[in-house]
Design a protein around this motif. Structure first.
Motif, short mmCIF file in Angstrom:
data_model
loop_
_atom_site.label_atom_id
_atom_site.label_comp_id
_atom_site.label_asym_id
_atom_site.label_seq_id
_atom_site.Cartn_x
_atom_site.Cartn_y
_atom_site.Cartn_z
N GLN A 160 -8.64 6.46 -1.75
CA GLN A 160 -9.78 5.87 -1.25
C GLN A 160 -9.73 4.48 -1.84
N ASP A 161 -9.28 4.28 -3.07
CA ASP A 161 -9.66 2.84 -3.24
C ASP A 161 -8.61 1.79 -2.69
N ASP A 162 -7.39 2.32 -2.31
CA ASP A 162 -6.79 1.15 -1.32
C ASP A 162 -7.39 1.20 0.14
N LEU A 163 -7.96 2.36 0.54
CA LEU A 163 -8.67 2.12 1.89
C LEU A 163 -9.97 1.26 1.91
N ALA A 164 -10.62 1.50 0.56
CA ALA A 164 -11.72 0.27 0.68
C ALA A 164 -11.28 -1.03 0.35
N LEU B 266 0.77 -1.27 0.07
CA LEU B 266 0.12 0.03 0.13
C LEU B 266 0.99 1.25 0.00
N GLY B 267 1.02 1.86 -1.30
CA GLY B 267 1.99 2.72 -1.31
C GLY B 267 3.29 2.02 -1.40
N ALA B 268 4.59 3.06 -1.37
CA ALA B 268 5.95 2.60 -1.39
C ALA B 268 6.33 1.82 -0.32
N VAL B 269 6.87 0.66 -0.31
CA VAL B 269 7.43 -0.12 0.79
C VAL B 269 8.93 -0.46 0.63
N GLN B 270 9.88 -0.37 1.80
CA GLN B 270 11.08 -0.74 1.95
C GLN B 270 11.13 -1.88 2.95
N ALA B 271 12.05 -2.90 2.32
CA ALA B 271 12.15 -4.20 3.19
C ALA B 271 13.29 -4.68 3.12
N LEU B 272 13.67 -5.79 4.03
CA LEU B 272 14.76 -6.56 3.94
C LEU B 272 14.51 -7.69 3.75
N VAL B 273 15.14 -8.28 2.52
CA VAL B 273 14.66 -9.74 2.11
C VAL B 273 15.76 -10.66 2.90
N ILE B 274 15.17 -11.69 3.78
CA ILE B 274 16.48 -12.34 4.45
C ILE B 274 15.95 -14.01 3.62
N PRO B 275 17.00 -14.64 3.32
CA PRO B 275 16.70 -16.06 2.96
C PRO B 275 16.09 -16.99 4.09
N GLY B 276 15.42 -17.99 3.86
CA GLY B 276 14.74 -18.98 4.73
C GLY B 276 15.92 -19.60 5.62
N ALA C 55 -2.09 13.48 12.89
CA ALA C 55 -1.51 12.20 12.22
C ALA C 55 -2.33 12.15 10.94
N VAL C 56 -1.39 11.68 9.93
CA VAL C 56 -1.86 11.48 8.50
C VAL C 56 -1.93 10.08 7.85
N VAL C 57 -2.88 9.65 7.26
CA VAL C 57 -2.84 8.11 6.61
C VAL C 57 -3.00 8.71 5.26
N GLN C 58 -1.71 8.18 4.41
CA GLN C 58 -1.63 8.74 2.97
C GLN C 58 -1.89 7.55 2.20
N LEU C 59 -3.22 7.48 1.80
CA LEU C 59 -3.78 6.35 0.96
C LEU C 59 -4.82 7.06 0.04
N ARG D 87 -10.08 14.85 8.36
CA ARG D 87 -10.01 15.75 7.58
C ARG D 87 -9.62 15.08 6.24
N THR D 88 -10.26 15.04 5.06
CA THR D 88 -9.79 14.68 3.98
C THR D 88 -8.97 15.42 2.92
N GLY D 89 -8.24 15.03 2.25
CA GLY D 89 -7.61 15.58 1.21
C GLY D 89 -7.13 14.53 -0.02
N THR D 90 -6.30 15.10 -0.96
CA THR D 90 -6.05 14.12 -2.01
C THR D 90 -5.02 13.09 -1.52
N ARG D 91 -5.50 11.79 -1.59
CA ARG D 91 -4.81 10.64 -1.09
C ARG D 91 -4.19 10.59 0.32
N LYS D 92 -5.04 11.49 1.27
CA LYS D 92 -4.72 11.55 2.64
C LYS D 92 -5.98 11.70 3.37
N VAL D 93 -5.72 11.10 4.88
CA VAL D 93 -6.65 11.60 5.66
C VAL D 93 -5.93 11.69 6.99
N GLU D 94 -6.62 12.85 7.65
CA GLU D 94 -5.95 13.49 8.72
C GLU D 94 -6.82 13.16 10.04
N ILE D 95 -6.20 12.53 10.93
CA ILE D 95 -6.89 12.23 12.29
C ILE D 95 -7.07 13.40 13.11
#
Length: 245
Positions: free
Chosen positions: A180-184, A97-107, A174-178, A208-216
């Protein structure tokens, strides 16, 4: 990590030394919005440690025609440990959901790390059991809570707020940057239903809502709404987490 519970993400349960040893096993990778971190049925065995961003865990139902959202995973969360341990196909899909950074660790490296670090191994076992219970609660919530209640749960989880949260030093919420399709998708509802729910929350001064964001704006009443009435199915103390892929 549960929305309303006290469990810490995996990385935060490790000692400084163990965390350094664990992250040294991994290779950094970026995932684009909408990209699959894991796909249900895959036979890969590596694990991921999320560094930044959020992802959604879901499984296919109705012969793949629809999907059941099991929960969200955020920073410091471990993903994919079940397949790494039993080396069977992935049991769920995880999508960025949005850009994600992760570490890939072999099994293999992950299993060796757990063998050499019994405390970490115990934590993974506890986490697996907890996630399986939480996935049941999530299914119950989907059937018993309204779209507004489910949306409130997701907004609280994604924003990391709680009943004691206050605006930031500069008055920022606090802001959720997603989108509405992703929230749905995360609440198992249509975009139109989520738009209506957001309008209700906005009219009550909770967000409060805006473009691709919801403020708590009001975490405490939003949290009460997220919990649902006492005794209602899905109103347990830890909604929002997911079963492991």
């Amino acid at each position: 990590m549960g929305l309303l519970g006290g469990d810490l993400p995996f990385a935060r349960t490790l000692t400084v030394q163990d965390l350094e040893a664990f992250t040294a096993l991994g290779t950094a990778r970026s995932f684009a919005p909408g990209e699959h971190l894991f796909s249900e049925g895959d036979r890969t065995t590596h694990v991921l440690l999320i560094l930044t961003g959020w992802s959604m865990v879901f499984t296919a139902v109705d012969r793949g025609a629809t999907r059941l959202v099991l929960g969200l995973r955020g920073p410091d969360e471990l993903l994919g440990e079940l397949a790494a341990l039993d080396q069977r196909p992935r049991s769920a899909t995880v999508q960025a959901l949005g850009a994600v950074q992760a570490l890939v660790i072999p099994g293999e490296g992950f299993r060796r790390f757990l063998a050499e670090n019994p405390r970490a191994g115990s934590r993974v076992m506890t986490q697996l059991a907890s996630r399986l219970r939480d996935s049941d609660r999530e299914r119950s919530a989907l059937a018993s809570l309204t779209v507004v209640q489910r949306l409130a749960r997701r907004l609280i989880e994604l924003s990391g707020t709680d009943a004691t949260s206050r605006p930031g030093r500069n008055g920022g919420a606090a802001v959720v940057q997603l989108a509405q399709d992703d929230l749905a998708a995360t609440v198992g509802a249509t975009r139109e239903a989520v738009a209506k729910a957001l309008r209700l929350l906005r009219d009550q001064g909770l967000v409060r809502t805006g473009t691709r964001k919801v403020e708590i704006l009001a975490p405490a009443p939003l949290l009460l709404l997220a919990q649902g009435p006492p005794g209602q199915p899905g109103s347990g103390r830890r909604p929002g987490a997911a079963g492991p892929p």
